[in-house]
Write an enzyme that holds these catalytic residues in place. Structure first.
Site, PDB file in Angstrom:
ATOM      1  N   ASP A  40       2.693  -2.948   6.566  1.00 51.92           N
ATOM      2  CA  ASP A  40       2.234  -2.263   5.343  1.00 51.92           C
ATOM      3  C   ASP A  40       3.328  -2.351   4.289  1.00 51.92           C
ATOM      4  OD1 ASP A  40       0.890  -0.407   3.535  1.00 51.92           O
ATOM      5  OD2 ASP A  40      -0.170   0.365   5.301  1.00 51.92           O
ATOM      6  N   ASN A  88      -6.645  -5.652   7.661  1.00 49.08           N
ATOM      7  CA  ASN A  88      -7.288  -4.413   7.258  1.00 49.08           C
ATOM      8  C   ASN A  88      -6.784  -3.875   5.921  1.00 49.08           C
ATOM      9  OD1 ASN A  88      -8.475  -1.581   7.964  1.00 49.08           O
ATOM     10  ND2 ASN A  88      -6.258  -1.198   7.803  1.00 49.08           N
ATOM     11  N   TYR A 153     -13.865  -5.348  -6.144  1.00 52.13           N
ATOM     12  CA  TYR A 153     -13.949  -4.992  -4.722  1.00 52.13           C
ATOM     13  C   TYR A 153     -15.148  -5.690  -4.079  1.00 52.13           C
ATOM     14  CZ  TYR A 153     -13.592  -1.739  -0.705  1.00 52.13           C
ATOM     15  OH  TYR A 153     -13.435  -1.176   0.548  1.00 52.13           O
ATOM     16  N   LYS A 157     -14.714  -8.379  -1.075  1.00 50.20           N
ATOM     17  CA  LYS A 157     -15.242  -8.093   0.269  1.00 50.20           C
ATOM     18  C   LYS A 157     -16.344  -9.088   0.653  1.00 50.20           C
ATOM     19  CE  LYS A 157     -12.550  -4.555   1.159  1.00 50.20           C
ATOM     20  NZ  LYS A 157     -11.532  -4.600   2.218  1.00 50.20           N
ATOM     21  N   THR A 188     -10.966   8.475   4.210  1.00 52.79           N
ATOM     22  CA  THR A 188      -9.555   8.067   4.113  1.00 52.79           C
ATOM     23  C   THR A 188      -9.136   8.223   2.646  1.00 52.79           C
ATOM     24  OG1 THR A 188      -9.889   5.756   3.514  1.00 52.79           O
ATOM     25  CG2 THR A 188      -9.958   6.260   5.873  1.00 52.79           C
TER      26      THR A 188
HETATM   27  N1  LIG Z   1     -12.472   4.275   3.542  1.00 57.07           N
HETATM   28  C1  LIG Z   1     -13.572   3.655   3.146  1.00 57.07           C
HETATM   29  O1  LIG Z   1     -14.507   4.257   2.627  1.00 57.07           O
HETATM   30  C2  LIG Z   1     -13.695   2.167   3.358  1.00 57.07           C
HETATM   31  C3  LIG Z   1     -14.984   1.624   3.467  1.00 57.07           C
HETATM   32  C4  LIG Z   1     -15.116   0.249   3.657  1.00 57.07           C
HETATM   33  C5  LIG Z   1     -14.012  -0.541   3.778  1.00 57.07           C
HETATM   34  N2  LIG Z   1     -12.761   0.009   3.660  1.00 57.07           N
HETATM   35  C6  LIG Z   1     -11.616  -0.899   3.804  1.00 57.07           C
HETATM   36  O2  LIG Z   1     -10.859  -0.491   4.915  1.00 57.07           O
HETATM   37  C7  LIG Z   1      -9.523  -0.966   4.785  1.00 57.07           C
HETATM   38  C8  LIG Z   1      -8.546   0.138   5.131  1.00 57.07           C
HETATM   39  O3  LIG Z   1      -8.683   1.159   4.145  1.00 57.07           O
HETATM   40  P1  LIG Z   1      -8.553   2.723   4.470  1.00 57.07           P
HETATM   41  O4  LIG Z   1      -9.908   3.303   4.284  1.00 57.07           O
HETATM   42  O5  LIG Z   1      -7.819   2.948   5.724  1.00 57.07           O
HETATM   43  O6  LIG Z   1      -7.733   3.172   3.156  1.00 57.07           O
HETATM   44  P2  LIG Z   1      -6.223   3.616   3.009  1.00 57.07           P
HETATM   45  O7  LIG Z   1      -5.988   3.658   1.535  1.00 57.07           O
HETATM   46  O8  LIG Z   1      -5.964   4.833   3.821  1.00 57.07           O
HETATM   47  O9  LIG Z   1      -5.395   2.409   3.683  1.00 57.07           O
HETATM   48  C9  LIG Z   1      -5.179   1.172   3.047  1.00 57.07           C
HETATM   49  C10 LIG Z   1      -3.805   0.688   3.475  1.00 57.07           C
HETATM   50  O10 LIG Z   1      -3.579  -0.611   2.912  1.00 57.07           O
HETATM   51  C11 LIG Z   1      -2.251  -0.652   2.457  1.00 57.07           C
HETATM   52  N3  LIG Z   1      -2.074  -1.687   1.434  1.00 57.07           N
HETATM   53  C12 LIG Z   1      -2.508  -1.684   0.144  1.00 57.07           C
HETATM   54  N4  LIG Z   1      -2.094  -2.795  -0.476  1.00 57.07           N
HETATM   55  C13 LIG Z   1      -1.394  -3.521   0.429  1.00 57.07           C
HETATM   56  C14 LIG Z   1      -0.738  -4.766   0.380  1.00 57.07           C
HETATM   57  N5  LIG Z   1      -0.695  -5.511  -0.746  1.00 57.07           N
HETATM   58  N6  LIG Z   1      -0.139  -5.224   1.497  1.00 57.07           N
HETATM   59  C15 LIG Z   1      -0.143  -4.493   2.635  1.00 57.07           C
HETATM   60  N7  LIG Z   1      -0.754  -3.305   2.756  1.00 57.07           N
HETATM   61  C16 LIG Z   1      -1.384  -2.819   1.650  1.00 57.07           C
HETATM   62  C17 LIG Z   1      -1.980   0.737   1.909  1.00 57.07           C
HETATM   63  O11 LIG Z   1      -0.585   1.005   1.802  1.00 57.07           O
HETATM   64  C18 LIG Z   1      -2.672   1.597   2.957  1.00 57.07           C
HETATM   65  O12 LIG Z   1      -1.812   1.956   4.010  1.00 57.07           O
HETATM   66  C19 LIG Z   1      -9.412  -1.505   3.350  1.00 57.07           C
HETATM   67  O13 LIG Z   1      -9.525  -2.914   3.386  1.00 57.07           O
HETATM   68  C20 LIG Z   1     -10.620  -0.910   2.663  1.00 57.07           C
HETATM   69  O14 LIG Z   1     -11.066  -1.674   1.573  1.00 57.07           O
HETATM   70  C21 LIG Z   1     -12.581   1.340   3.480  1.00 57.07           C
END
Ligand SMILES: NC(=O)c1ccc[n+]([C@@H]2O[C@H](COP(=O)([O-])OP(=O)(O)OC[C@H]3O[C@@H](n4cnc5c(N)ncnc54)[C@H](O)[C@@H]3O)[C@@H](O)[C@H]2O)c1
Length: 265
Positions: A40, A88, A153, A157, A188
């Site tokens: 991260d 992720n 986004y 995706k 989250t």
């Molecule tokens: N939470 C939701 O509703 C949801 C739904 C569908 C998909 N997602 C996807 O799930 C994945 C995880 O998200 P989450 O919900 O845990 O959110 P989150 O914000 O808690 O976690 C995202 C993580 O990605 C890290 N990050 C951001 N930019 C980065 C980079 N350039 N390099 C390395 N790390 C980086 C952040 O520091 C963070 O720890 C993401 O790809 C998000 O798009 C989330």
């Protein structure tokens, strides 16, 4: 797709690993005796998450191809192998609808789409050296059903889903299974700006652990190129792509695509 227990001692890399899904997945895998490395952005907070969970931490900006390669080399140097990569890391756009913010678009696509391409390229040789393995990409429902409030986004995706479907037949003969998990809204930090809207509408959101369970299940149980939708009250279900009409030849019969374009599967 059944939740299967990964082989104890295997090694998993989780990008964006200090976030909501990463943390929930790392907890599950650690408890199954998997050696986990969270990759991260560098911050006290992110290092603290890994420390608190008792798992490894690697600094990584997924939008930097060389950095992806370096992290994989470091994981192999420390643990001797890599069995699974959870690509992720991701960010959302700001949701502004009155004008496209091109800078923001490039940033989101750079992380959410190019980060997946760079990550796949970086982990592929290591997974081959381990005798095969899995790549699980966290895409989103937005990759299957575009959001009118976030074009960047949605594009990123959908691109991740297309990339995985395109490269799955190429990786499969190498013993590597790649798939996507496509969650709806989940609890989250990424949904913080929307949280009040969900509460007011009594709209259900997933727990991070429900998504982590689907990610874990995809490690061992995914079909190559599959996209697993995760929705509240539904669980993880494979998305059925509709396909496209085949070309017709001069006789009006469905034409077969040339073998050279069919890929190795
Ligand atoms: N939470 C939701 O509703 C949801 C739904 C569908 C998909 N997602 C996807 O799930 C994945 C995880 O998200 P989450 O919900 O845990 O959110 P989150 O914000 O808690 O976690 C995202 C993580 O990605 C890290 N990050 C951001 N930019 C980065 C980079 N350039 N390099 C390395 N790390 C980086 C952040 O520091 C963070 O720890 C993401 O790809 C998000 O798009 C989330």
């Amino acid at each position: 797709m059944d939740a299967q227990t990964p082989r104890p001692g295997s090694v998993a890399l989780i990008t964006g690993g200090a976030g909501g899904f990463g943390r929930a997945l790392a907890t599950r895998l650690r408890d199954a005796d998997v050696r986990v490395v969270l990759a991260d952005l560098d911050s006290e907070r992110n290092r603290g998450v890994a420390e608190e969970l008792g798992v490894g931490f690697a600094v990584l900006d997924v939008a930097d191809h060389a950095a992806n390669v370096a992290v994989v080399a470091a994981v192999e140097a420390e643990h001797g192998r890599l069995d699974a990569a959870f690509l992720n890391a991701g960010i959302a756009g700001s949701g502004t609808t009155d004008a496209l913010d091109v800078e923001e678009y490039l940033r989101v696509v750079g992380i959410d789409l190019h980060g997946v391409v760079f990550g796949t390229d970086a982990v592929r040789p290591a997974l081959r050296r381990a005798g095969g393995g899995s790549i699980v990409v966290t895409a989103s429902l937005a990759g299957l059903s575009p959001m009118p409030t976030d074009q960047a986004y949605s594009v990123a995706k959908a691109g991740a889903v297309a990339f995985v479907r395109s490269i799955a037949p190429v990786l499969h003969p190498e013993g590597i299974t790649i798939s996507t998990v496509c969650p709806g809204f989940a609890d989250t930090a990424i949904i913080d700006p929307l949280r009040d809207h969900f509460a007011a509408a009594e709209f259900p959101v997933l727990t991070a652990d429900e998504v982590a369970a689907a990610m874990q299940a995809a490690w061992a149980g995914a079909d190559p190129g599959a996209a697993y939708v995760v929705q509240p009250g539904v669980g993880a279900v494979p998305y059925r792509f509709k396909g496209v009409p085949a070309a017709k030849n001069a006789a009006g019969e469905s034409a077969r695509i040339p073998g050279a374009l069919q890929g190795p599967l």
